[in-house]
Design a protein around this motif. Structure first.
Motif, mmCIF file in Angstrom:
data_model
loop_
_atom_site.group_PDB
_atom_site.id
_atom_site.type_symbol
_atom_site.label_atom_id
_atom_site.label_comp_id
_atom_site.label_asym_id
_atom_site.label_seq_id
_atom_site.Cartn_x
_atom_site.Cartn_y
_atom_site.Cartn_z
ATOM 1 N N THR A 215 8.541 12.297 2.942
ATOM 2 C CA THR A 215 8.355 10.820 2.093
ATOM 3 C C THR A 215 8.990 9.571 3.287
ATOM 4 O OG1 THR A 215 9.206 12.061 0.063
ATOM 5 C CG2 THR A 215 9.330 9.408 0.723
ATOM 6 N N ALA A 216 10.009 9.394 4.134
ATOM 7 C CA ALA A 216 10.234 8.850 5.030
ATOM 8 C C ALA A 216 9.223 8.592 6.463
ATOM 9 C CB ALA A 216 11.144 9.278 5.377
ATOM 10 N N LEU A 217 8.847 9.769 6.642
ATOM 11 C CA LEU A 217 7.058 8.827 7.616
ATOM 12 C C LEU A 217 5.852 9.350 6.984
ATOM 13 C CD1 LEU A 217 6.390 10.494 10.020
ATOM 14 C CD2 LEU A 217 5.600 12.672 9.173
ATOM 15 N N VAL A 218 5.555 9.404 5.930
ATOM 16 C CA VAL A 218 3.876 8.859 5.160
ATOM 17 C C VAL A 218 4.647 7.587 4.934
ATOM 18 C CG1 VAL A 218 2.662 8.859 2.983
ATOM 19 C CG2 VAL A 218 3.744 10.930 4.471
ATOM 20 N N GLY A 219 5.642 7.328 4.306
ATOM 21 C CA GLY A 219 6.622 5.450 4.395
ATOM 22 C C GLY A 219 6.159 4.964 5.105
ATOM 23 N N SER A 220 6.546 5.871 6.413
ATOM 24 C CA SER A 220 6.794 4.602 7.693
ATOM 25 C C SER A 220 5.052 4.438 7.992
ATOM 26 C CB SER A 220 7.386 5.781 8.894
ATOM 27 O OG SER A 220 6.852 6.538 9.048
ATOM 28 N N LEU A 221 4.062 5.180 8.139
ATOM 29 C CA LEU A 221 3.475 4.743 8.069
ATOM 30 C C LEU A 221 3.352 3.497 7.867
ATOM 31 C CD1 LEU A 221 1.095 8.272 7.995
ATOM 32 C CD2 LEU A 221 2.821 7.188 10.005
ATOM 33 N N GLY A 222 2.803 3.228 6.776
ATOM 34 C CA GLY A 222 2.845 2.153 6.170
ATOM 35 C C GLY A 222 3.649 1.113 6.574
ATOM 36 N N VAL A 223 4.625 1.055 7.419
ATOM 37 C CA VAL A 223 5.754 0.297 7.731
ATOM 38 C C VAL A 223 4.938 -0.368 9.291
ATOM 39 C CG1 VAL A 223 8.152 0.042 9.097
ATOM 40 C CG2 VAL A 223 7.775 0.628 6.649
ATOM 41 N N ALA A 224 4.287 0.717 9.876
ATOM 42 C CA ALA A 224 4.194 0.823 11.132
ATOM 43 C C ALA A 224 2.079 -0.567 10.889
ATOM 44 C CB ALA A 224 3.031 2.097 11.947
ATOM 45 N N LEU A 225 1.576 -0.119 10.098
ATOM 46 C CA LEU A 225 0.127 -1.051 9.450
ATOM 47 C C LEU A 225 1.549 -1.993 8.913
ATOM 48 C CD1 LEU A 225 -2.510 -1.315 9.120
ATOM 49 C CD2 LEU A 225 -2.138 -0.252 7.074
ATOM 50 N N VAL A 227 3.541 -3.936 10.526
ATOM 51 C CA VAL A 227 3.637 -4.521 11.810
ATOM 52 C C VAL A 227 2.380 -5.250 12.582
ATOM 53 C CG1 VAL A 227 4.671 -4.446 13.814
ATOM 54 C CG2 VAL A 227 6.357 -3.602 11.620
ATOM 55 N N GLY A 228 1.812 -4.237 12.586
ATOM 56 C CA GLY A 228 0.147 -4.458 13.293
ATOM 57 C C GLY A 228 -0.970 -5.757 12.066
ATOM 58 N N GLN A 229 -0.802 -5.543 10.642
ATOM 59 C CA GLN A 229 -1.308 -6.442 10.100
ATOM 60 C C GLN A 229 -0.338 -7.906 10.340
ATOM 61 O OE1 GLN A 229 -1.543 -4.681 6.367
ATOM 62 N NE2 GLN A 229 -3.530 -3.809 6.644
ATOM 63 N N ARG A 230 1.207 -8.218 10.613
ATOM 64 C CA ARG A 230 1.584 -9.209 10.661
ATOM 65 C C ARG A 230 1.195 -9.940 12.012
ATOM 66 N NH1 ARG A 230 2.982 -12.213 6.497
ATOM 67 N NH2 ARG A 230 3.415 -10.348 4.497
ATOM 68 N N LEU A 231 1.463 -9.056 12.719
ATOM 69 C CA LEU A 231 1.002 -9.375 14.730
ATOM 70 C C LEU A 231 -0.108 -10.160 14.979
ATOM 71 C CD1 LEU A 231 3.274 -7.246 16.603
ATOM 72 C CD2 LEU A 231 4.110 -8.912 15.761
ATOM 73 N N PHE A 232 -1.594 -9.271 14.166
ATOM 74 C CA PHE A 232 -2.248 -9.530 14.859
ATOM 75 C C PHE A 232 -3.837 -9.888 13.299
ATOM 76 C CE2 PHE A 232 -0.611 -6.791 17.877
ATOM 77 C CZ PHE A 232 -0.837 -7.821 18.899
ATOM 78 N N ARG A 233 -3.176 -10.539 11.637
ATOM 79 C CA ARG A 233 -4.390 -10.607 11.270
ATOM 80 C C ARG A 233 -4.683 -11.417 11.469
ATOM 81 N NH1 ARG A 233 0.605 -13.541 7.185
ATOM 82 N NH2 ARG A 233 1.872 -15.316 8.362
ATOM 83 N N ASN A 234 -4.911 -12.398 12.289
ATOM 84 C CA ASN A 234 -6.130 -13.153 12.374
ATOM 85 C C ASN A 234 -7.116 -12.972 13.055
ATOM 86 O OD1 ASN A 234 -4.958 -14.899 10.786
ATOM 87 N ND2 ASN A 234 -3.223 -16.061 12.562
ATOM 88 N N GLY A 235 -6.746 -12.018 13.560
ATOM 89 C CA GLY A 235 -8.253 -11.900 14.843
ATOM 90 C C GLY A 235 -9.002 -10.150 14.356
ATOM 91 N N ALA A 248 2.747 1.786 17.929
ATOM 92 C CA ALA A 248 3.699 1.624 19.557
ATOM 93 C C ALA A 248 4.008 1.173 19.247
ATOM 94 C CB ALA A 248 2.277 1.097 20.038
ATOM 95 N N ILE A 249 4.513 -0.775 18.515
ATOM 96 C CA ILE A 249 5.626 -1.788 19.183
ATOM 97 C C ILE A 249 6.705 -0.762 18.220
ATOM 98 C CG2 ILE A 249 5.919 -3.347 17.685
ATOM 99 C CD1 ILE A 249 3.170 -4.552 18.350
ATOM 100 N N VAL A 250 6.945 -0.453 17.087
ATOM 101 C CA VAL A 250 8.038 0.057 16.392
ATOM 102 C C VAL A 250 8.038 1.619 17.938
ATOM 103 C CG1 VAL A 250 8.795 2.154 14.593
ATOM 104 C CG2 VAL A 250 7.043 -0.205 13.948
ATOM 105 N N THR A 251 7.678 2.339 18.100
ATOM 106 C CA THR A 251 8.391 3.181 18.913
ATOM 107 C C THR A 251 8.767 2.671 19.926
ATOM 108 O OG1 THR A 251 5.878 5.222 18.284
ATOM 109 C CG2 THR A 251 7.496 4.989 20.227
ATOM 110 N N VAL A 252 8.265 1.957 20.523
ATOM 111 C CA VAL A 252 8.633 1.243 21.574
ATOM 112 C C VAL A 252 10.592 0.779 21.510
ATOM 113 C CG1 VAL A 252 8.696 -0.680 23.238
ATOM 114 C CG2 VAL A 252 6.349 0.332 23.332
ATOM 115 N N MET A 253 10.064 0.014 20.367
ATOM 116 C CA MET A 253 11.689 -0.318 19.706
ATOM 117 C C MET A 253 12.870 1.207 19.528
ATOM 118 S SD MET A 253 10.891 -3.063 17.492
ATOM 119 C CE MET A 253 11.411 -4.199 16.405
ATOM 120 N N THR A 254 11.954 2.014 19.063
ATOM 121 C CA THR A 254 13.338 2.934 19.449
ATOM 122 C C THR A 254 13.394 3.597 20.144
ATOM 123 O OG1 THR A 254 11.314 4.523 18.679
ATOM 124 C CG2 THR A 254 12.086 3.301 16.891
#
Length: 290
Positions: A215-225, A227-235, A248-254
Motif C-alpha cells: 500500500t505504501a509503495l503504490v501510494g509513494s508512486l502518487g507522491v513521486a508524480l 513532486v514531478g507535477q509541482r516542479l514541471f507543471r508549466n512545461g 528521481a528527485i525523491v530517490t536522490v533525497m533518500t
C-alpha cells in the motif's frame, strides 16, 4: 500548495512524533505475562518467566536464565538471548538480528527481516561499517527506485487516471493525507500487537506487513508524480516524464545521509495516507485539465 496545508502536514507529523515519545515512556505488562514497549527496548529480568516479549522501536533482551514461553519479537531492534536464556516459541527481528549467547536456546523458529544484507552491527561499529551500510543502502534504494519506475510506468499505461488521481488528491488535501497516514501507522501498530499476543494471529503478521508495504509503495508512486507535477507543471512534460523526474528527485533525497531516513518515512506516510484518502474519502478529486 497552500501554506496552511503545509502547516497542517507539519503539525500532523509532529503529533506523531510526540505520540510515539509518549508511548515510549511506559511499559505495558498484560496480566504480568506479556511485556510490550513502544519506542524502546524490552528486558525480561533474570530468572523471570513471561509469555511474550515485544519491542516496537527497540530490542528484546532475555536476561540470563529468564524464559519467554511463546514469542520474542523486536521491530527495529535485535532479539538478544543472554547466557542460559530460553525462548520456547519463536524469535523474530524486523530490522535487526538475533543474538544467542552460549547456552541460550530458541525452541521454535528464528527469523530476521532486515535490509542490512547480513551485516553485523555492534556497539563498537566504526566509520567503515557506516560507509558499508550506506553503500548497501544506496544500492537497495536505487534498485527499489528502478522497480518503482517500472511499476509506475505500467500503472500509467494500463490505468492512466489512477496515479494522477492520487497526486491531485495529495495536492488538494496534504494535511488530511498526513492524518490518514498517521492513522494507518497507529492502526498497524495496534493490530500487530493484537496479533502478536495471540498464538493464532502470529502467522498473520508477515501478511499484514506485506499489505502495508504494498500500500505504501503504490501510494509513494502518487507522491513521486505529485513532486514531478509541482516542479514541471508549466512545461510540455508528459505524465510519464513528470513521474520519472519526481521519482528521481525523491530517490536522490533518500540517499542523503541522516536526512534520507526522514524522507523515506514521510514518503511512506503520505503514500499510505493518499491511498486511504482516495479509497475512503468522500470527495473525489478533479483532475485539472490544461
Amino acid at each position: 500548495m497552500k501554506w496552511q496545508h503545509l502547516i497542517l502536514a507539519f503539525i500532523a507529523t509532529i503529533c506523531l512524533i510526540f505520540a510515539g515519545n509518549a508511548l515510549a515512556q511506559t511499559d505495558i505488562n498484560i496480566n504480568n505475562t506479556n511485556l510490550i514497549r513502544f519506542g524502546g527496548s524490552v528486558t525480561v529480568p533474570e530468572n523471570q518467566v513471561v509469555e511474550n516479549a515485544l519491542a516496537f522501536g527497540g530490542s528484546v533482551t532475555v536476561s540470563p536464565n529468564a524464559k519467554v514461553v511463546d514469542t520474542a519479537i523486536a521491530f527495529g531492534g535485535d532479539v538478544i538471548l543472554q547466557k542460559g536464556a530460553r525462548v520456547e516459541g519463536d524469535a523474530y527481528s524486523f530490522g535487526g538480528k538475533i543474538v544467542q549467547e552460549p547456552g541460550a536456546i530458541i525452541g521454535g523458529e528464528r527469523a530476521t527481516f532486515s535490509d542490512r544484507h547480513g551485516m553485523m552491527y555492534g556497539s563498537n561499529r566504526g566509520r567503515s561499517s557506516f560507509f558499508a551500510h550506506y553503500f548497501f543502502s544506496t544500492i537497495f534504494r536505487t534498485c527499489s527506485a528502478v522497480v518503482a519506475a517500472i511499476l509506475g510506468l505500467i500503472i500509467l499505461q494500463t490505468s492512466p487516471q489512477f496515479l494522477p488521481n492520487l497526486a491531485t488528491k495529495l495536492g488538494q488535501h496534504p494535511g488530511l493525507t498526513a492524518l490518514w497516514g498517521i492513522g494507518a501507522i497507529v492502526s498497524f501498530v495496534f493490530a500487530t500487537v493484537f496479533l502478536a499476543i495471540t498464538l493464532i494471529g502470529i502467522p498473520l503478521i508477515p501478511l499484514l506487513s506485506l499489505t502495508a508495504v504494498i500500500t505504501a509503495l503504490v501510494g509513494s508512486l502518487g507522491v513521486a508524480l505529485f513532486v514531478g507535477q509541482r516542479l514541471f507543471r508549466n512545461g510540455n512534460w508528459s505524465l510519464q516524464q513528470q513521474f520519472l523526474v519526481g521519482l528521481a528527485i525523491v530517490t536522490v533525497m533518500t540517499l542523503i545521509p541522516f536526512f534520507g531516513g526522514l524522507v523515506v518515512f514521510l514518503v511512506n506516510l503520505f503514500g499510505l495516507g493518499i491511498i486511504l484518502l482516495w479509497q475512503f474519502g468522500r470527495e473525489k478529486p478533479q483532475i485539472a485539465t490544461e
